[in-house]
Design a protein around this motif. Structure first.
Motif, short mmCIF file in Angstrom:
data_model
loop_
_atom_site.label_atom_id
_atom_site.label_comp_id
_atom_site.label_asym_id
_atom_site.label_seq_id
_atom_site.Cartn_x
_atom_site.Cartn_y
_atom_site.Cartn_z
N ARG A 47 0.88 -1.18 0.00
CA ARG A 47 0.00 0.00 0.00
C ARG A 47 0.91 1.22 0.00
O ARG A 47 1.64 1.46 0.97
CB ARG A 47 -0.90 -0.03 1.24
CG ARG A 47 -1.77 1.20 1.44
CD ARG A 47 -2.46 1.10 2.78
NE ARG A 47 -3.06 2.36 3.17
CZ ARG A 47 -4.36 2.55 3.31
NH1 ARG A 47 -5.20 1.55 3.08
NH2 ARG A 47 -4.85 3.72 3.68
N ARG A 93 1.49 5.36 -0.55
CA ARG A 93 0.85 6.68 -0.54
C ARG A 93 1.66 7.63 -1.42
O ARG A 93 2.83 7.90 -1.17
CB ARG A 93 0.76 7.22 0.87
CG ARG A 93 0.12 8.61 0.96
CD ARG A 93 -0.31 8.95 2.37
NE ARG A 93 -1.32 8.02 2.88
CZ ARG A 93 -2.62 8.08 2.57
NH1 ARG A 93 -3.06 9.02 1.74
NH2 ARG A 93 -3.46 7.21 3.07
N LYS A 100 -7.28 9.73 -0.16
CA LYS A 100 -7.39 8.64 -1.12
C LYS A 100 -6.24 8.59 -2.12
O LYS A 100 -6.31 7.86 -3.12
CB LYS A 100 -8.72 8.74 -1.88
CG LYS A 100 -9.93 8.42 -1.02
CD LYS A 100 -9.89 6.97 -0.52
CE LYS A 100 -11.07 6.66 0.36
NZ LYS A 100 -11.04 5.26 0.84
N ASP A 101 -5.16 9.31 -1.87
CA ASP A 101 -3.99 9.26 -2.75
C ASP A 101 -3.15 8.03 -2.42
O ASP A 101 -2.03 8.11 -1.90
CB ASP A 101 -3.15 10.53 -2.61
CG ASP A 101 -3.79 11.72 -3.30
OD1 ASP A 101 -4.73 11.49 -4.10
OD2 ASP A 101 -3.37 12.86 -3.05
N VAL A 102 -3.73 6.87 -2.69
CA VAL A 102 -3.10 5.59 -2.37
C VAL A 102 -3.18 4.69 -3.59
O VAL A 102 -4.21 4.62 -4.26
CB VAL A 102 -3.81 4.91 -1.17
CG1 VAL A 102 -3.29 3.48 -0.97
CG2 VAL A 102 -3.62 5.72 0.10
N GLU A 128 -2.55 0.62 -4.49
CA GLU A 128 -2.28 -0.71 -3.95
C GLU A 128 -1.68 -1.55 -5.07
O GLU A 128 -2.30 -1.74 -6.13
CB GLU A 128 -3.56 -1.34 -3.40
CG GLU A 128 -4.09 -0.61 -2.17
CD GLU A 128 -5.01 -1.47 -1.33
OE1 GLU A 128 -4.68 -2.64 -1.10
OE2 GLU A 128 -6.07 -0.94 -0.91
N HIS A 156 -9.12 2.82 -3.91
CA HIS A 156 -7.72 3.08 -4.23
C HIS A 156 -7.41 2.77 -5.69
O HIS A 156 -8.10 1.96 -6.32
CB HIS A 156 -6.80 2.24 -3.34
CG HIS A 156 -6.93 2.56 -1.88
ND1 HIS A 156 -6.66 1.65 -0.88
CD2 HIS A 156 -7.31 3.71 -1.25
CE1 HIS A 156 -6.85 2.21 0.29
NE2 HIS A 156 -7.25 3.45 0.10
N PRO A 174 -9.59 4.15 -9.18
CA PRO A 174 -10.40 3.99 -7.97
C PRO A 174 -11.87 3.78 -8.31
O PRO A 174 -12.37 4.27 -9.32
CB PRO A 174 -10.18 5.32 -7.24
CG PRO A 174 -8.89 5.84 -7.76
CD PRO A 174 -8.81 5.39 -9.18
#
Length: 492
Positions: free
Chosen positions: A132, A134, A140-142, A144, A185, A298
């Motif tokens: 995960r 960032r 929500k700036d992630v 995966e 994400h 997302p």
């Protein structure tokens, strides 16, 4: 997972993300020139233009090779994770420009057989390495990232004896990809999937999760395998060249350009220091695509940001160069590289307007409208039926194998007892020795077979039951049924 001291943590949302996946072929004691090749791989990653932000590696088995690559790339990829799994490791690693907040290693429940020790899939603990990451300051700036290496095929589909294992693995990673998307994400799945485009495992991943194959987004008419594959040969397309396979078909394996696929005579020339030039216009019938980058923006209920969307801008095959001194290819695979771009969504039309202003043409293809949290394939029920038929056939095979192994165990106990009894009346010492040797070796083989039949196959059958239940449940929901029907019928 910590960055080196002084490394800068990037918090501004990027407008692009460059991704690379690469099978390094770093098998210790087996792969030739392993450390020299992986060192050069690290140098090429460090000098790549544009520089990658996320890199997924497969078959990077040793800490030494991983640390070498990290050392060469730490100025552009200060964060990284080497994943441990199984007896000999997973061979998986993820490198990142941005901080890795969490990581996990999910082992596949079905992953080969211990009896096939010469193949090694069961012993290396294959699974999904996840990170995960960032990349911005917003909640929500992630992204995966899921990196994997599915079970290798040893026969052509549908006769591959490990097809059920690879399909079950595709099911597991598809669930992980879907769950990540539902968390709102950006999702990236990458690795050596050991599958052909639009094969059963490929269709399953794109059906059971919202991801799409980045290569087929931009090259929808690319090949479905080598020209020797039945599915591709039926298309009646012209024989591809090396260049066409790299640029259009995305071939990463068995290319005529890769020195590890050359015959012994050509490889001898390389070892002698002779230069061997390959014309990219040469026909390339055996090349195929086994390495993939899957992508999903997302979930639409969790916007990436105000009026923003992600799209695939470019995708290409890379790492085709040779080692500068050894003159061999850097791996038996080539890399897949993709660039994702973040751009503004079209503004909603003011009332009274019939059409939106025409946007300037771009070379990236908007794919956001293709995604969603529910399966989109109209043939999803037939796909599930195909999987269930495969599970049923494989289940019968494994039960038969289990019986044979247990019968062998019982027979060896009887043979060992007979040999030990015969020693009492043995006329010569060498006869006694032979009977004891036969008893010991036979009983040892029987015990191993008994353990595999009683323990391993039993565990495999239980994993198959879980897989079968999940597929049946998904099929029932796709067909509009109620999952509680199983409870009423006493099938759970």
């Amino acid at each position: 997972m910590s960055a080196p001291s002084g490394a800068h943590v990037f918090r501004e949302r990027p407008s692009r993300i460059r991704i690379i996946t690469y099978n390094c072929w770093g098998l210790k004691f087996i792969a030739q020139h392993r450390h020299e090749r992986l060192t050069e791989i690290g140098l090429l990653l460090a000098a790549a233009d544009p520089a990658p932000e996320i890199v997924g590696l497969q078959e990077c088995w040793t800490q030494q090779d991983y640390r070498t690559i990290r050392d060469k790339t730490k100025h552009i990829l200060p964060y990284g994770k080497f994943y441990y799994s199984g007896i000999f490791g997973s061979g998986l690693a993820i490198l990142s420009r941005w901080p890795i907040e969490e990581s996990d290693m999910y082992r596949y429940p079905l992953n080969g057989r211990p009896a096939a020790f010469f193949r090694g899939d069961w012993y290396v603990g294959k699974g999904v390495a996840s990170a995960r990451i960032r990349f911005g300051s917003a909640h929500k700036d992630v992204v995966e990232v899921f990196c994997t290496h599915l079970h290798a095929p040893y026969e052509a589909e549908p006769n591959d004896s490990y097809l059920c294992h690879r399909t079950a693995q595709a099911w597991e990673i598809a669930k992980l990809l879907r769950h990540a998307s539902e968390r709102g994400h950006l999702v990236i799945g990458l690795g050596d999937f050991n599958m052909r485009p639009l094969s059963l495992a490929h269709r399953l991943i794109e059906t059971h999760s919202p991801v799409r194959d980045a290569w087929r987004i931009l090259h929808p008419d690319s090949s479905l395998g080598s020209t020797e594959d039945v599915t591709e040969s039926r298309r009646g397309r012209p024989m591809p060249t090396i260049e066409y396979n790299l640029v259009e078909n995305g071939a990463t394996c068995d290319s005529a350009l890769n020195t590890w696929r050359w015959n012994k005579g050509e490889q001898k020339k390389l070892r002698r220091g002779q230069e061997v030039i390959v014309n990219v216009k040469t026909q390339d019938p055996g090349a195929k695509r086994l390495d993939y980058i899957f992508f999903a923006p997302p979930d639409q209920s969790f916007p990436a940001g105000p009026s923003l969307e992600w799209a695939v801008d470019s995708v290409n095959v890379g790492m085709t160069s040779r080692h500068p001194t050894l003159r061999c290819s850097l791996s038996d695979h080539f890399s897949v590289e993709a660039t994702l771009v973040c751009r503004r969504k079209p503004l909603p039309l003011p009332s009274g307007m019939e059409s939106a202003p025409t946007a300037p043409p771009t070379n990236d293809k908007p794919v956001t409208e293709m995604f969603g949290s529910t399966p989109r394939n109209s043939n999803i029920v037939s796909l599930y039926d195909e999987i269930l038929m495969m599970i049923s056939s494989y289940n019968l095979r494994e039960r038969r194998q289990r019986r044979l192994r247990l019968y062998h165990f019982g027979a060896e106990i009887g043979i060992a007892a007979g040999c030990l009894t015969a020693i009492w009346w043995s006329p010569r010492n060498f006869v006694s020795f032979f009977l004891m040797l036969l008893s010991t070796v036979g009983l040892s083989a029987g015990v191993i077979d008994g353990l595999m039949g009683g323990l391993f196959v039993g565990s495999e059958l239980r994993a198959l039951k879980e897989f079968e239940w999940e597929v049946k449940n998904a099929r029932r929901m796709a067909a509009g049924g109620d999952p509680a029907d199983d409870l009423a019928e006493g099938k759970v």
